[in-house]
Design an enzyme around this catalytic site. Structure first.
Site, PDB file in Angstrom:
ATOM      1  N   CYS A  42       0.819  -1.212   0.000  1.00  0.00           N
ATOM      2  CA  CYS A  42       0.000   0.000   0.000  1.00  0.00           C
ATOM      3  C   CYS A  42       0.853   1.262   0.000  1.00  0.00           C
ATOM      4  O   CYS A  42       0.662   2.159  -0.815  1.00  0.00           O
ATOM      5  CB  CYS A  42      -0.931   0.005   1.206  1.00  0.00           C
ATOM      6  SG  CYS A  42      -1.960   1.487   1.283  1.00  0.00           S
ATOM      7  N   CYS A  47      -1.503   1.747  -2.958  1.00  0.00           N
ATOM      8  CA  CYS A  47      -2.500   2.798  -2.749  1.00  0.00           C
ATOM      9  C   CYS A  47      -1.929   4.205  -2.739  1.00  0.00           C
ATOM     10  O   CYS A  47      -2.458   5.104  -3.401  1.00  0.00           O
ATOM     11  CB  CYS A  47      -3.234   2.573  -1.422  1.00  0.00           C
ATOM     12  SG  CYS A  47      -3.527   0.861  -0.975  1.00  0.00           S
ATOM     13  N   LYS A  50      -0.198   5.353  -6.060  1.00  0.00           N
ATOM     14  CA  LYS A  50      -1.253   5.345  -7.077  1.00  0.00           C
ATOM     15  C   LYS A  50      -2.162   6.558  -6.921  1.00  0.00           C
ATOM     16  O   LYS A  50      -2.487   7.247  -7.891  1.00  0.00           O
ATOM     17  CB  LYS A  50      -2.083   4.070  -6.970  1.00  0.00           C
ATOM     18  CG  LYS A  50      -3.289   4.031  -7.900  1.00  0.00           C
ATOM     19  CD  LYS A  50      -4.226   2.898  -7.533  1.00  0.00           C
ATOM     20  CE  LYS A  50      -4.987   3.222  -6.249  1.00  0.00           C
ATOM     21  NZ  LYS A  50      -5.902   2.128  -5.859  1.00  0.00           N
ATOM     22  N   TYR A 177      -9.693  -3.522 -11.133  1.00  0.00           N
ATOM     23  CA  TYR A 177      -9.588  -2.126 -10.725  1.00  0.00           C
ATOM     24  C   TYR A 177      -8.180  -1.572 -10.921  1.00  0.00           C
ATOM     25  O   TYR A 177      -8.024  -0.388 -11.263  1.00  0.00           O
ATOM     26  CB  TYR A 177     -10.073  -1.941  -9.281  1.00  0.00           C
ATOM     27  CG  TYR A 177      -9.154  -2.459  -8.207  1.00  0.00           C
ATOM     28  CD1 TYR A 177      -8.216  -1.620  -7.612  1.00  0.00           C
ATOM     29  CD2 TYR A 177      -9.236  -3.772  -7.760  1.00  0.00           C
ATOM     30  CE1 TYR A 177      -7.370  -2.084  -6.620  1.00  0.00           C
ATOM     31  CE2 TYR A 177      -8.400  -4.237  -6.764  1.00  0.00           C
ATOM     32  CZ  TYR A 177      -7.475  -3.386  -6.194  1.00  0.00           C
ATOM     33  OH  TYR A 177      -6.637  -3.851  -5.215  1.00  0.00           O
ATOM     34  N   GLU A 181      -7.730   1.600 -13.268  1.00  0.00           N
ATOM     35  CA  GLU A 181      -7.214   2.824 -12.652  1.00  0.00           C
ATOM     36  C   GLU A 181      -5.992   3.344 -13.392  1.00  0.00           C
ATOM     37  O   GLU A 181      -5.905   4.543 -13.699  1.00  0.00           O
ATOM     38  CB  GLU A 181      -6.856   2.554 -11.187  1.00  0.00           C
ATOM     39  CG  GLU A 181      -8.076   2.412 -10.279  1.00  0.00           C
ATOM     40  CD  GLU A 181      -7.717   2.005  -8.866  1.00  0.00           C
ATOM     41  OE1 GLU A 181      -8.532   2.246  -7.956  1.00  0.00           O
ATOM     42  OE2 GLU A 181      -6.613   1.435  -8.658  1.00  0.00           O
ATOM     43  N   HIS A 435     -27.973  21.029  -0.098  1.00  0.00           N
ATOM     44  CA  HIS A 435     -28.172  21.575  -1.455  1.00  0.00           C
ATOM     45  C   HIS A 435     -27.321  22.809  -1.659  1.00  0.00           C
ATOM     46  O   HIS A 435     -27.186  23.624  -0.749  1.00  0.00           O
ATOM     47  CB  HIS A 435     -29.646  21.926  -1.640  1.00  0.00           C
ATOM     48  CG  HIS A 435     -29.973  22.457  -2.993  1.00  0.00           C
ATOM     49  ND1 HIS A 435     -30.059  21.656  -4.112  1.00  0.00           N
ATOM     50  CD2 HIS A 435     -30.214  23.736  -3.412  1.00  0.00           C
ATOM     51  CE1 HIS A 435     -30.347  22.410  -5.155  1.00  0.00           C
ATOM     52  NE2 HIS A 435     -30.459  23.679  -4.752  1.00  0.00           N
ATOM     53  N   GLU A 440     -26.879  14.883  -2.625  1.00  0.00           N
ATOM     54  CA  GLU A 440     -28.252  15.052  -2.155  1.00  0.00           C
ATOM     55  C   GLU A 440     -29.218  14.103  -2.876  1.00  0.00           C
ATOM     56  O   GLU A 440     -30.279  13.763  -2.344  1.00  0.00           O
ATOM     57  CB  GLU A 440     -28.715  16.489  -2.320  1.00  0.00           C
ATOM     58  CG  GLU A 440     -28.892  16.957  -3.751  1.00  0.00           C
ATOM     59  CD  GLU A 440     -29.358  18.404  -3.829  1.00  0.00           C
ATOM     60  OE1 GLU A 440     -30.498  18.694  -3.410  1.00  0.00           O
ATOM     61  OE2 GLU A 440     -28.566  19.243  -4.305  1.00  0.00           O
TER      62      GLU A 440
END
Length: 452
Positions: A42, A47, A50, A177, A181, A435, A440
């Site tokens: 990682c 991670c 990346k 993934y 990615e 909002h 939302e």
């Protein structure tokens, strides 16, 4: 019998380091060995670097959007050597942080490869031998490269961060993934990207509607996404690059080829099977609910067990191991309803069941909306956002949530709390919207799009 250590951890990644530190905090004498760099996949080759590359690659669209808002912006070119130098300095810094955390926790750590001689003995390639009451294997995984002629010309996610120069063109093989990615990252950095995937659609296992939107946007961004396609032959062509023939009949020379075709648990040469530790078909260590192997003194956590291969999961497994073994409180790591994100462009955030998996389980309602975000629409982009909730007809609980949007990873982290708590659709309905935001829409969808 007396031991040199109460616990010896093999592997200095996120799971192993956390387990070592937490165990040491209980008063246990702890040792740890890492053969490569402290921090593991990682921090060093996963991670963290990346995500920094994701940030770097996103500025191309930021510049374009800025012009849409009236800014006088001129696109430049990425200074790859400057970025690479800063990236490597950051990884060095983080490795130092991990080393200091271990030392500060009282963990004795060794920059060495460790193997097991018996259920209580580890031997380092430095020649040192130690005994331990408990041994924790946290050696993670490594990229899998198919065994075929010419594969030695290809790189993996391990090497992508250390390229001296960015290629002008690259073929990425894989549809998970990691492959998707890096296809987006390199495309954003200005590389001409082709992606081969043997399946019908990338991101297998994710919600069909969500992954379809991601694939559509990747293609709109200029990625040549070739599904139903694999590599037949590869051959080095000197400075010109690597010649590749695909199952679709295509032939081309690419500056670089990258395999992102899955990962394999790092269990080779550790001596595990000789001691009676059971390994699975892919080489993963078989463990029970408490991360214990068939050998009572040996435990395993993280990607090497191939349960849920995510850094936060490895950390949780390491902490549960310490709670079980050193605090006398048997604790099984919870692998249910884990939120995750795919850092493609746009991002995909997900928690719980896909529509397809949920429909196989029970009758469901699907609430779904797709729209252009205010920020991107004003800038003149046609990008669409997807918000999707999967609801049980019987219990009204949210079984799954899927978001395709900028910052989807940030949104799904918070949605994951509600889903983990067992929130119902009516709980979402009672929540007042913030909002104007994209998120939302998650609390304003009142009518099911469909049932299944």
């Amino acid at each position: 019998m007396s031991f040199d250590f109460d616990l010896f951890v093999i592997g200095g990644g996120s799971g192993g380091v956390r387990a070592a530190r937490v165990a040491a905090a209980t008063g246990a004498k702890v040792g740890l060995a890492e053969e490569s760099r402290m921090g593991g996949t990682c921090v060093i080759r996963g991670c963290v670097p990346k995500k920094l590359m994701v940030f770097a690659s996103s500025y191309r669209e930021v510049f374009n959007d800025a012009r849409g808002y009236g800014w006088d912006v001129t696109n430049g070119e990425l200074d790859w050597p400057a970025f690479k130098s800063k990236l490597e300095a950051e990884l060095d810094r983080l490795e130092g942080v991990y080393q200091k955390l271990l030392t500060g926790s009282g963990v004795k750590w060794y920059a060495a490869r460790a193997v097991l001689d018996d259920p209580h003995t580890v031997r380092l390639d430095s020649g040192e031998v130690f005994t331990a009451k408990h041994i924790l294997v946290a050696t993670g995984g490594r990229p899998f490269v198919p065994d075929m002629d010419g594969c030695e010309q290809a790189i993996t996610s391990n090497e992508i961060f250390h390229l001296k120069t960015l290629p002008k063109s690259i073929l990425i093989v894989g549809g998970g993934y990691i492959a998707s990615e890096f296809a987006c990252i390199l495309n954003g950095l200005g590389v001409e990207v082709t992606q081969f995937y043997r399946g019908a659609q990338i991101l297998r296992g994710f919600d069909d509607e969500a992954r379809g939107l991601v694939a559509e946007k990747m293609q709109e961004n200029g990625i040549a996404l070739c599904t139903g396609t694999n590599v037949v032959e590869m051959e080095a062509r000197g400075e010109a690059g690597t010649w590749v023939k695909g199952t679709d009949g295509s032939e081309r020379v690419y500056d670089q080829v990258m395999f992102a075709t899955g990962r394999t648990p790092n269990t080779g040469g550790l001596g595990l099977e000789d001691l009676g530790v059971e390994l699975g078909r892919r080489g993963e260590i078989k463990v029970d609910a408490y991360s214990q192997t068939a050998v009572p003194s040996i435990y395993a956590v993280g990607d090497v067990t191939d349960r849920v291969n995510l850094t936060p999961v490895a950390i949780r497994e390491g902490m549960a191991f310490v709670e079980t073994v050193f605090n006398g409180n048997p604790t099984a790591p919870d692998h249910d309803l884990i939120a995750s994100a795919v850092f493609t462009q746009p991002e995909l955030g997900t928690v719980g069941l896909s529509e397809e998996a949920a429909a196989e389980q029970e009758p469901i309602e699907v609430y779904c909306t797709s729209f252009k975000s205010m920020q991107q629409s004003f800038a003149g982009r046609d990008d669409r956002v997807l918000m999707k909730l999967i609801v049980s007809q019987a219990t009204r609980k949210i079984l799954g949530c899927h978001i395709v949007a900028p910052q989807a990873g940030e949104m799904i982290q918070l949605v994951g709390i509600a889903v983990k708590m067992g929130a119902t659709k009516e709980d979402f309905d009672r929540t007042v919207a913030v909002h104007p935001t994209m998120a939302e829409e998650l609390v304003t969808m009142k009518t099911p799009t469909r049932t299944a």
